[in-house]
Enzyme design. Structure first.
Site: not given
Length: 360
Positions: A97-98
């Protein structure tokens, strides 16, 4: 509780160990940039992410986490029933993810519970982005040989012919989805963002043999709205170049055949004429419009070559600060045989060119 594996080794060889790379960020984050070859299986879409974030700041952190957990659970269930439904027992996904937080951990835990060997990227997408920036700004510069020449000399076709021969090639216009001229982007294909452009460029460079030349078309530092990164630009400035020359009428013929999408797009052609207004008198623009209205594409291409592109090219070369030496290659005709023969000669020329000494 299943245990998750983590990695921060994002080399091309390491990434090939995994069956699939799963980006669980929202579609807009994925569209901005993502790891090469990744698929997007968001655990929160853009609207859901905004909704949870608003709830977190305006209502309650606890309520937002509960809301997010419900949404994430439903989305992961849907991915298991669709995109991941046919994955085998020994499936090995890489997930990010981020920043390697709750979104990737949620997906990782569920996939690991199924029995799959799920691995997460430590630090998430930000780890990848830092590696890309470091490589493009301070990494080893490639051994570039520039293919130079005026508009319509078939430089892009030559790059493709060189690639077909097994040579190392970077097509900056292809990566940037832009012709590098007033005629702009490719039909139906907008330019990627700067981050995505840099990811595609980095992914190509890191797979290349540093001992062999990399053929690149001579471009300005801006290809449309995308900027060539520092180390590659420095290498291009210092590189030896092979300058291609082709008769004007052959160049006009080639442009008409090579870019039929421009001739079919009246709006793009008109936008190009508008963009040329600051550089030419109204009477000349009117003459070009009249040729377009008459469908005299060869005459229009010839006029643009001789009245706009060649003078602009000559001015740019006078201002240029390139340091590399070079050779000139004359190509009488830009048909398939002519381009193939030119590619063979370019390889021979490049073999005799010394590698420039790079600063830094």
């Amino acid at each position: 509780m299943p245990r998750l594996a983590y990695t921060d080794d994002l080399s091309a060889e390491e990434l090939e160990r995994f069956d699939v790379i799963i980006d669980v960020r929202s579609p807009s984050e994925f569209a901005e940039d993502h790891l090469p070859g990744a698929i997007n299986l968001p655990v929160l879409d853009d609207a859901e992410r905004a909704r949870v974030g608003t709830h977190y700041t305006q209502v309650s952190a606890f309520e937002a986490r509960r809301m997010g957990a419900a949404l994430v659970s439903r989305n992961i269930a849907r991915h298991l029933e669709t995109a991941l439904a046919d994955r085998p027992r020994d499936f090995k996904p890489l997930i990010y993810c981020w920043r390697g937080g709750m979104r990737s951990q949620s997906m990782g835990l569920v996939l690991a519970s199924v029995g799959w060997k799920a691995t997460l990227i430590e630090g998430g997408y930000r780890t990848w982005r830092r590696k890309v920036v470091a490589a493009l700004e301070t990494g080893n510069a490639p051994h570039v040989v520039l293919i130079d020449g005026q508009t319509g000399t078939g430089k892009t076709a030559l790059l493709h012919a060189l690639a077909a021969r097994g040579e190392q090639v970077i097509d900056l216009e292809g990566l940037a989805h832009h012709r590098g001229s007033i005629f702009g982007d490719f039909a139906g294909t907008p330019q990627p963002g700067q981050k995505a452009f840099e990811t595609a460029l980095h992914d190509q460079l890191r797979r290349m043999d540093p001992s062999r030349p990399v053929f690149v078309e001579a471009e300005s530092r801006q290809v449309g709205h995308r900027r060539v990164p520092p180390r590659l630009w420095d290498a291009m400035q210092a590189a030896p170049r092979i300058t291609v020359t082709v008769p004007v009428d052959e160049r006009a013929r080639y442009l008409v055949e090579a870019y039929p999408d421009l001739l079919a797009d009246a709006d793009k052609l008109e936008a190009a004429f508008e963009g040329l207004k600051p550089f030419h008198a109204k009477t000349r623009i009117a003459e070009w419009r009249a040729l377009a209205d008459a469908g005299d594409w060869h005459a229009l291409a010839r006029a643009l070559i001789t009245q706009h592109y060649d003078p602009a090219y000559n001015r740019a070369r006078k201002r240029g600060t390139q340091r590399g030496g070079g050779h000139t290659l004359e190509i009488p005709r830009l048909d398939e045989d002519g381009i193939a023969a030119a590619a063979r000669r370019i390889v021979s020329m490049a073999a005799g060119m010394p590698r420039p000494i790079q600063a830094g």
